[in-house]
Design an enzyme around this catalytic site. Sequence first.
Site, PDB file in Angstrom:
ATOM      1  N   CYS A   1     -10.584  -4.951  -3.229  1.00  0.00           N
ATOM      2  CA  CYS A   1     -10.934  -3.599  -2.751  1.00  0.00           C
ATOM      3  C   CYS A   1     -11.922  -2.930  -3.694  1.00  0.00           C
ATOM      4  O   CYS A   1     -11.897  -3.173  -4.898  1.00  0.00           O
ATOM      5  CB  CYS A   1      -9.697  -2.708  -2.693  1.00  0.00           C
TER       6      CYS A   1
ATOM      7  N   ASN B   1       2.196  -7.394  -0.853  1.00  0.00           N
ATOM      8  CA  ASN B   1       0.795  -7.337  -1.250  1.00  0.00           C
ATOM      9  C   ASN B   1       0.397  -5.866  -1.361  1.00  0.00           C
ATOM     10  O   ASN B   1       0.736  -5.062  -0.494  1.00  0.00           O
ATOM     11  CB  ASN B   1      -0.042  -8.066  -0.179  1.00  0.00           C
TER      12      ASN B   1
ATOM     13  N   ASN C   1      -4.020  -7.282  -4.355  1.00  0.00           N
ATOM     14  CA  ASN C   1      -5.314  -7.544  -3.724  1.00  0.00           C
ATOM     15  C   ASN C   1      -6.374  -6.802  -4.538  1.00  0.00           C
ATOM     16  O   ASN C   1      -6.432  -5.575  -4.505  1.00  0.00           O
ATOM     17  CB  ASN C   1      -5.281  -7.036  -2.274  1.00  0.00           C
TER      18      ASN C   1
END
Lengths: 261, 308
Positions: free
Chosen positions: B134, B103, B131
Site C-alpha cells: 500500500c 492480513n 500487506n
Amino acid sequence: MQAFKELAEIVRKEKVAEDLYRLTVKAPDIAEFSRPGQFVMVRTVEGMDPLLRRPFSVHQVSGGDMLQIFFKVIGKGTKALAGMEPGQQVDILGPFGQSFTMAEDSLHILVGGGIGTAPLLFLAKHLLKKNEVYSLRVLLGARTGNEIARVAEDFTNLGLTVDIITEDGSLGRQGLVTDLMTELQQDKQIMVYGCGPYPMLRAVAGICRENSWACQVSLETMMACGLAACLGCAVMRADMQGYVYVCKDGPVLDMNEVAWL
Amino acid sequence: MAVESPKMNVDIGSLRLSNPVMTASGTFGYGEEFSSLVNLHRLGAIIVKGISLLPRQGNPPQRIAETACGLLNAIGLANVGLERFFSEKLPFFDAIETPLIVNILGDTVEEYQELAARLNDEERIAAIEVNISCPNVKQGGVAFGTDPEMAHKVTHAVCQHFNRPVIVKLSPNVTDISLIARAVEDGGADAVSLINTILAMAIDIESCRPKLANVFGGLSGPAIKPVALRMVWQTAESVSIPVIGIGGISSPEDAIEFLLAGAKAVQVGTANFINPRAAEEIIQGIESYMVKKGFASIEEMIGRARKS
C-alpha cells in the site's frame, strides 16, 4: 447459503439460433436448490485459458435433477462451451445469489432483452404455481427475431401472452422493449421483473419509477468467483456511498438499490 | 523406500501448521463464503481478506479483467474495517480450529501499529500478515514495500505491538526483492510471504480504453507463477526466516515447485476462485507426491532444488 460443486453430464445441446445455445446438464443438487434469478458458475475448459468460470442464470430446471443454461457465444469461454457435446462433463458451482421475490396480488410483467430472457422462463414457471395465466405478461425485445423466437415459443406454450418487439422488425413490432411497457394498463398493482443489457434495464427502471411500479432487475457483470470473495462485481449503490456486489446482493436487485450510472 | 504417512506439519516461527497450504488473502473472503464447498479444517491456515482500521469501499468498476492464464484486479482493498471484522466476521471462527491469519493494511505506520495492537488482544488470531504494497500517504504515496527503510519501519512497528508471528507480504514490483526481504527480517518479521500481484494492465480495443477503471491492476494466476518462483528462490537465499511462496499456485505440482525452491509453506490464491477446493486438493497431492518420492517430511523437501 448452500452451494454445491458438481461434475455435470451434458444431456442435451440445442442450437437455438446462430451463436445461441441451450445446454441441459444433470446436476441434481444444484437443480434442487436453484430458485429463479439465481446463477451458476461454469468452468468452460479444463485448462487455464480462459482461466475464470463464467456466470449463467439458471434458465430452467426440470425432472428434479436437470438444469438448463441459455447463452450466446461472445468470447473464449462461451465458444468453448458451445463446442461441448452431450456425454461430456462440465464442472458447475452454485446456485448463487439472490432470487426474484415473487410479488403477491400483482400484475407480473416479465421484461426480457435478448439473451437476458434467460432467467425469465424459470421465473414464469414459478409464478404460475401461485398465479393465474392472465396475471402474467411477457414482453420480449431483441436486436433481431431469431434471438428470442425459440424462447417466446416456450412462454407461449405455458399459456402466456407474449409481446415481441425487435430492433430490425424481423419478428413482432419494430422498436425497443420499453416501447411495449408504455402501453401497459395500470388498473392493477404492477411488479416488473427485468433482465437484459444494462442500458435496457436502466430504461426499464426509469419507466417503472415514472409510473410508481415496483421493479426487480437481474444484473450481469464480470465476476471471478461468484462467492463474494473477489469483489470484482461491484455496482454503485443508489445512495452513492458504496457498492452492491452482484454475486451476493444480486444478481436480482430492487431497482431502487442501484445508482444507474 | 516408500513412506506410509509423511509428516505434513511445518512451523512458521511459533505458529504450528498441520500442513503447509494456506489460502491467500483476498481470494478466500472471510472464510465463511467457502464453508459449504470446502472442508476448512483441512487447510494449513486461513488468511482472511485484508483489513484496514476503517472500512474501505474500494475502486469503481470495472475492477477485474481476465488475461491469458491470469486475472487482473484493481479491487482497491475494499473491506469491512476492523470493527465490523470483530463483530461480524471473527465469531465464525469460534467453530473453526484451523489457524486464522489476519492480513492488515494501512495508509500510515501508525495505522498498521494500531491494527497490530488491537488484533493482539484477540487470542483467536494466530498470526498477522502485513500487506506492505500500500502507498504510504505520509511519504508521497510511495508503497511501503518498495523502499527498504519504510518496509523496515512498518515491520518493526507491527512486531512491537503483536506478540505472535508476523508475516510480511512482499511486493514483486521492485528491482531487488531480496533487499526488501532482508529489511523486514531486520525489522523483526517472523516470515515473509511472496509475491503479491504484479502491476499490469489491459486495454479494450473496442472502446479504446483501459479495461480497468483504475487503469493499472495487479496480475495474479498461473501466468505469474514462474516469476513468483524465481523471486521465492532469490529470497530464500537471502534471509534465514521462513519464506511462504505465493503466485499462481493451482495444482500440487505448482506447490511442490515452490517448496523445492525454498518455500516452507505456500498460499493458494486465484485458484480458489476457479476451484474452491484447490487448496484441499493441493494438500492431498503433496502428500501423494511425498509417498511416491519417499519424502518423510515437508522439511526434507524445502529447498531441495537448491542442493547440488
